[in-house]
Design an enzyme around this catalytic site. Sequence first.
Site, PDB file in Angstrom:
ATOM      1  N   ARG A 122       0.846  -1.201   0.000  1.00  0.00           N
ATOM      2  CA  ARG A 122       0.000   0.000   0.000  1.00  0.00           C
ATOM      3  C   ARG A 122       0.881   1.251   0.000  1.00  0.00           C
ATOM      4  O   ARG A 122       1.058   1.929   1.016  1.00  0.00           O
ATOM      5  CB  ARG A 122      -0.942  -0.015   1.197  1.00  0.00           C
ATOM      6  CG  ARG A 122      -2.129  -0.929   0.954  1.00  0.00           C
ATOM      7  CD  ARG A 122      -3.223  -0.756   1.967  1.00  0.00           C
ATOM      8  NE  ARG A 122      -4.455  -1.373   1.513  1.00  0.00           N
ATOM      9  CZ  ARG A 122      -5.555  -1.456   2.234  1.00  0.00           C
ATOM     10  NH1 ARG A 122      -5.585  -0.961   3.452  1.00  0.00           N
ATOM     11  NH2 ARG A 122      -6.630  -2.029   1.751  1.00  0.00           N
ATOM     12  N   GLN A 127      -1.483   2.174  -5.877  1.00  0.00           N
ATOM     13  CA  GLN A 127      -2.915   2.284  -5.602  1.00  0.00           C
ATOM     14  C   GLN A 127      -3.760   1.726  -6.746  1.00  0.00           C
ATOM     15  O   GLN A 127      -4.805   1.132  -6.512  1.00  0.00           O
ATOM     16  CB  GLN A 127      -3.271   3.742  -5.347  1.00  0.00           C
ATOM     17  CG  GLN A 127      -2.791   4.254  -4.007  1.00  0.00           C
ATOM     18  CD  GLN A 127      -3.176   5.702  -3.773  1.00  0.00           C
ATOM     19  OE1 GLN A 127      -3.755   6.341  -4.640  1.00  0.00           O
ATOM     20  NE2 GLN A 127      -2.857   6.225  -2.604  1.00  0.00           N
ATOM     21  N   ASP A 130      -4.230  -1.964  -6.239  1.00  0.00           N
ATOM     22  CA  ASP A 130      -4.652  -2.390  -4.902  1.00  0.00           C
ATOM     23  C   ASP A 130      -6.031  -3.051  -4.975  1.00  0.00           C
ATOM     24  O   ASP A 130      -7.066  -2.420  -4.770  1.00  0.00           O
ATOM     25  CB  ASP A 130      -4.670  -1.182  -3.964  1.00  0.00           C
ATOM     26  CG  ASP A 130      -4.864  -1.588  -2.513  1.00  0.00           C
ATOM     27  OD1 ASP A 130      -5.086  -2.785  -2.262  1.00  0.00           O
ATOM     28  OD2 ASP A 130      -4.796  -0.710  -1.639  1.00  0.00           O
ATOM     29  N   SER A 133      -8.291  -2.999  -1.762  1.00  0.00           N
ATOM     30  CA  SER A 133      -9.079  -1.778  -1.575  1.00  0.00           C
ATOM     31  C   SER A 133     -10.279  -1.747  -2.516  1.00  0.00           C
ATOM     32  O   SER A 133     -11.370  -1.332  -2.135  1.00  0.00           O
ATOM     33  CB  SER A 133      -8.194  -0.544  -1.797  1.00  0.00           C
ATOM     34  OG  SER A 133      -7.214  -0.441  -0.790  1.00  0.00           O
ATOM     35  N   TYR A 231      -2.417  -0.156   7.372  1.00  0.00           N
ATOM     36  CA  TYR A 231      -3.299  -0.996   8.161  1.00  0.00           C
ATOM     37  C   TYR A 231      -3.188  -0.629   9.634  1.00  0.00           C
ATOM     38  O   TYR A 231      -2.248   0.033  10.069  1.00  0.00           O
ATOM     39  CB  TYR A 231      -2.945  -2.472   7.986  1.00  0.00           C
ATOM     40  CG  TYR A 231      -3.111  -2.984   6.578  1.00  0.00           C
ATOM     41  CD1 TYR A 231      -4.359  -3.311   6.079  1.00  0.00           C
ATOM     42  CD2 TYR A 231      -2.009  -3.130   5.733  1.00  0.00           C
ATOM     43  CE1 TYR A 231      -4.518  -3.787   4.789  1.00  0.00           C
ATOM     44  CE2 TYR A 231      -2.155  -3.603   4.437  1.00  0.00           C
ATOM     45  CZ  TYR A 231      -3.419  -3.927   3.976  1.00  0.00           C
ATOM     46  OH  TYR A 231      -3.569  -4.387   2.688  1.00  0.00           O
TER      47      TYR A 231
END
Length: 524
Positions: A122, A127, A130, A133, A231
């Site tokens: 991350r 992104q 990801d 997500s 996280y």
Amino acid sequence: MKIGAPKETFPNENRVAMTPDSAIQLQKLGHECVVETGAGAAAGFSDAAYKEAGVSVVKTAAALWKAADVVVKVRQPDATEAKRLRDGQTLISFFNPAANEKLMAQAAKAGANVIAMEMVPRISRAQKMDALSSMANIAGYRAVIEAGNNFGRFFTGQVTAAGKVPPAKVLVIGAGVAGLAAIGTSTSLGAITYAFDVRPEVAEQVESMGAEFVFLDFEEEQQDGSASGGYASVSSPEFAAAQLAKFRELAPDMDIVICTALIPNREAPELWTKDMVESMKPGSVIVDLAAEKGGNCKLTVMDEKIVTDNGVTIIGYTDFPSRMATQASTLYGNNIRHMLSDLTPEKDGVINHDMEDDVIRGATVTFGKEVTFPPPPPKVAAIAAQPPKEKPKELTAEEKRAVEVAEFKKQTKTQVTMLAVGAALILGVGLVAPASFMQHFIVFVLSVFVGFQVIWGVAHSLHTPLMAVTNAISSIIILGALMQIGSSSYLVILLAALSVFMAGINIFGGFLVTRRMLAMFQKS
């Protein structure tokens, strides 16, 4: 390279790893695309749509695994698929490497290179890849929809001739991607939304979305639950106890509880105990997004919806993204496409598995017949984790005074030097220029000096209002135009009228802009 997407074998899995749109983009990278017949049917993508996008459709999974150089999947391969992996082949899918040591060893022995999409680090650059997500965003949204489907009232409050309906109270535990999606959906539906997270820095995000952040009365100095990689970290026993006490206080008032607290490669923490469920009102709903890892709620049953003795509905489904298969496949297909874009930097259809790249190395769990899990921390994260520099020593009142005096003297010396140089220049001009010129020149120089001193001390946020009012004041030139209005020449009158009109716009516009800009800095 041939990129192949087989039909998912996991029960009730409706997603597909390649959509017709993502296939078009993959072909632009120089790859060929292959899908198994019916692979996208459950997600709303027909074989005809794939063929129209230039994708080859094969009849069996065995034929696809044999033809494809790179296999893209959603779920981890089953036993049959794992046996089909061959030397030099690349597999990209969710893999759950922490719980699949045997499968990793089997893939490494076969010589296959496995990229686990849940292991994408991350960091900002990653992104677009990801997938966790992407799927969590859908799960958070769908959790609220499922809760509403099982809740007996409106989310928003209503006052009607038939009676008054109070708004639903929703508590979202965990303000990660799924939690924020749930908060956004809940508030948009009109519910009174509360949210809790162990990371205090997310409080502003929660409040900006219209929800109320639940703070703990916790006296321990270090209560920040942040960890590297975006996280949350494991909380201390004291913090966990304070957290449960707060939840027991909130439980009787909540109509809907959405649990999203989950740390990768760990069992889900138990945050909603049996006594909390028993204290909730009949008709309340709990949606546990952590059910696959044991659940945040003590009574959650994985992949089932149950109703407790006191009438509380607990939903433990683990396939929320699959319940929105078209949207989920589109997002996941884009994640896969971006990963393959990084693996094909030259866009020549040749895979370059660069293990020096933070993103590719982080996501790779087997490479070159070796197990490469767990990955080292990303270089970016390692740099960010360096200890902060020491804060400057606080100065005493006398030391602050001495610093201010020194700065004032330095500033004064600079100003005196500039004035002396300016005076010398003006004197030099005066020796050769006529007196009439010097009168105007001195006024000009003083105007520049005074204007510079005034503007330099103005806050940047006020520059636009200041310039607007300066424009208005500078329109004193309208006086010259008014004096020429009575001229005997029609051309002069026309030009003067035009000047008055334009100067009037400058005057009124300047003050109007100033007023509107200054209103931005005033409290309502």
